[in-house]
Scaffold this motif. Sequence first.
Motif, PDB file in Angstrom:
ATOM      1  N   UNK A 200       0.787  -1.040   0.085  1.00 29.47           N
ATOM      2  CA  UNK A 200       0.001   0.027   0.210  1.00 29.47           C
ATOM      3  C   UNK A 200       0.977   1.322   0.047  1.00 29.47           C
ATOM      4  N   UNK A 201       1.966   1.233   0.609  1.00 27.89           N
ATOM      5  CA  UNK A 201       2.742   2.631   0.926  1.00 27.89           C
ATOM      6  C   UNK A 201       3.714   2.692  -0.352  1.00 27.89           C
ATOM      7  N   UNK A 202       3.998   1.779  -1.082  1.00 25.03           N
ATOM      8  CA  UNK A 202       4.938   1.951  -1.931  1.00 25.03           C
ATOM      9  C   UNK A 202       4.273   2.227  -3.369  1.00 25.03           C
ATOM     10  N   UNK A 203       3.122   2.058  -3.494  1.00 27.35           N
ATOM     11  CA  UNK A 203       2.345   2.117  -4.844  1.00 27.35           C
ATOM     12  C   UNK A 203       2.289   3.644  -5.242  1.00 27.35           C
ATOM     13  N   UNK A 204       2.195   4.600  -4.476  1.00 32.08           N
ATOM     14  CA  UNK A 204       1.878   5.880  -4.870  1.00 32.08           C
ATOM     15  C   UNK A 204       3.321   6.723  -5.299  1.00 32.08           C
ATOM     16  N   UNK A 205       4.431   6.359  -4.649  1.00 36.38           N
ATOM     17  CA  UNK A 205       5.796   7.039  -5.099  1.00 36.38           C
ATOM     18  C   UNK A 205       6.116   6.269  -6.507  1.00 36.38           C
ATOM     19  N   UNK A 206       5.637   4.831  -6.627  1.00 37.88           N
ATOM     20  CA  UNK A 206       6.115   4.079  -7.655  1.00 37.88           C
ATOM     21  C   UNK A 206       5.182   4.650  -9.166  1.00 37.88           C
ATOM     22  N   UNK A 207       4.075   4.943  -8.951  1.00 40.02           N
ATOM     23  CA  UNK A 207       3.319   5.717  -9.894  1.00 40.02           C
ATOM     24  C   UNK A 207       3.743   6.998 -10.190  1.00 40.02           C
ATOM     25  N   UNK A 208       4.141   7.774  -9.190  1.00 41.24           N
ATOM     26  CA  UNK A 208       4.359   9.082  -9.375  1.00 41.24           C
ATOM     27  C   UNK A 208       5.693   9.198 -10.279  1.00 41.24           C
ATOM     28  N   UNK A 209       6.739   8.361  -9.714  1.00 46.11           N
ATOM     29  CA  UNK A 209       8.063   8.012 -10.471  1.00 46.11           C
ATOM     30  C   UNK A 209       7.996   7.871 -12.000  1.00 46.11           C
ATOM     31  N   UNK A 210       6.694   7.112 -12.081  1.00 50.06           N
ATOM     32  CA  UNK A 210       6.937   6.596 -13.738  1.00 50.06           C
ATOM     33  C   UNK A 210       6.226   7.678 -14.761  1.00 50.06           C
ATOM     34  N   UNK A 211       5.396   8.639 -13.886  1.00 56.04           N
ATOM     35  CA  UNK A 211       4.774   9.585 -14.762  1.00 56.04           C
ATOM     36  C   UNK A 211       5.448  10.400 -15.842  1.00 56.04           C
ATOM     37  N   UNK A 212       6.731  10.775 -15.499  1.00 49.84           N
ATOM     38  CA  UNK A 212       7.554  11.704 -16.337  1.00 49.84           C
ATOM     39  C   UNK A 212       7.939  10.883 -17.603  1.00 49.84           C
ATOM     40  N   UNK A 213       7.919   9.192 -17.540  1.00 46.98           N
ATOM     41  CA  UNK A 213       8.299   8.765 -18.746  1.00 46.98           C
ATOM     42  C   UNK A 213       7.153   8.507 -19.727  1.00 46.98           C
TER      43      UNK A 213
END
Length: 467
Positions: A107-120
């Motif tokens: 639960x905790x790691x999904x938001x930053x993982x998704x956010x870091x992939x947005x620039x690509x």
Amino acid sequence: MLERGLEPETPSGLVRSLGVVGVLFLTLSVATPVSSLFVIVPGMLGVAGTGAVWAMLLATIVCIATAYVYAELASNWPVAGGEYVMVARTLGPMSGFVMLGVNVFNNLLFPPVAGLGLSAVLGAIWPGLPQIPLALAVVVGATLVSLLQIRVNALVTGAFLLVEVIAAALVIWFGFGHAVRGMGSFLADPVMLAGDGAHLIPATAGSIGVAASIAIFALNGYGAAVYFGEEMHEAPRKIARAIFWAMVATVAIEGLPILAALVAAPDLVALFNHDDPFGHIVRLYGGGRAADWLAIGVAIAIVNAVIACILACARFFYGTARDRCWGRPIDQLLTAIHPRFGSPWMSTLIVGGAGAACCFVPLEQLLVLSGTGLIAIYAGIALAVIAGRRSGQTANAPFRMPLYPLAPLVTLAALGYIVWLNWLDPGEGRTGLLMTGAQILLSAAYYRLVLRPRGNWEVHVPVVTAP
């Protein structure tokens, strides 16, 4: 007296203001089928080619089985804590806390993982977007939106979800509108890339199996309805409906574009080698502007998923604190309900703050830390529904699955196959399994050393009063 002093006062309850449609919007946003379509599904095409159609059919069977498991357990325990409550009630407190610990990481790691992939995703439109500042802005903004009343969030995610559906519809429109082959060969004679990536060969059963395991992960998320169960009117009776509608919609939003891309691609070799096969189809038949709008739609889907995940995660942590997992100061913070919005506002801020901090961790490390927790979660609820039937704890569940025990056995068999496939991969697959094993051991140690000495640990199930 000391032990009682460590316990928080009885927290205020969440406000029941959602119907089936509101929970469906939030659940689909957590499942984020469009994000999965553009981020995960291309791996299926690269592995199995047109065999991805068979893989999707097999994964759908597994997801239907798992949806039945979720529906029966959630109708009996529609609780914000989600899966760990189901497991603790049927398999015991140790197993329940292990499930809780695995979910903390997921639960905790999904938001930053998704956010870091947005620039690509947006890189083709706006090259050079800074990865970390963009991820921080998304996580912080999503956290602030998540503080609002849950019905407002259902409307926000519903609006974003409409954009997601339009993005998927673009692929379907341009694909089926420019078909160059029929669909019969996808089942009768599936083909995939050869080892050199330059020509096609018949798809193998192994490649279809690997693609099916990818598809199961891509379709995951429909069970998130249970996190919103305490804010749903008549949740025991209605929550199964939200789970099944979310599962059907996810399969359709991901499955139809796969067929559309396969029938429309003039060159299957080029399609299977492409990093963005669905964007490739839209750009080929709709031009650059249509492809840019598609990328924006995918970006909106990712932002929507971050909002919905923070909403679900905040309710999960509210449940853990109500069950007195962390000690009085932390538990009191996490169970605080906003007097105006009725949201678990401190849990939301803490989840958002943790997500923002994780944006400074390299994406590759976050992916390793997340492990293969979905395997443990699905296995846990499959065993829970079997134990619940045997003990009679689910005897009064408003929803009872047909053909029991077929559904949990199908789920467990599929998970066993996925574990075997992951173990054969000495890189990401085996590392993910080992990381999940470490999460299980860490959770078990916390239970033994911290919770167990305090006395019996019991999960809280709020009483659902008649409307």
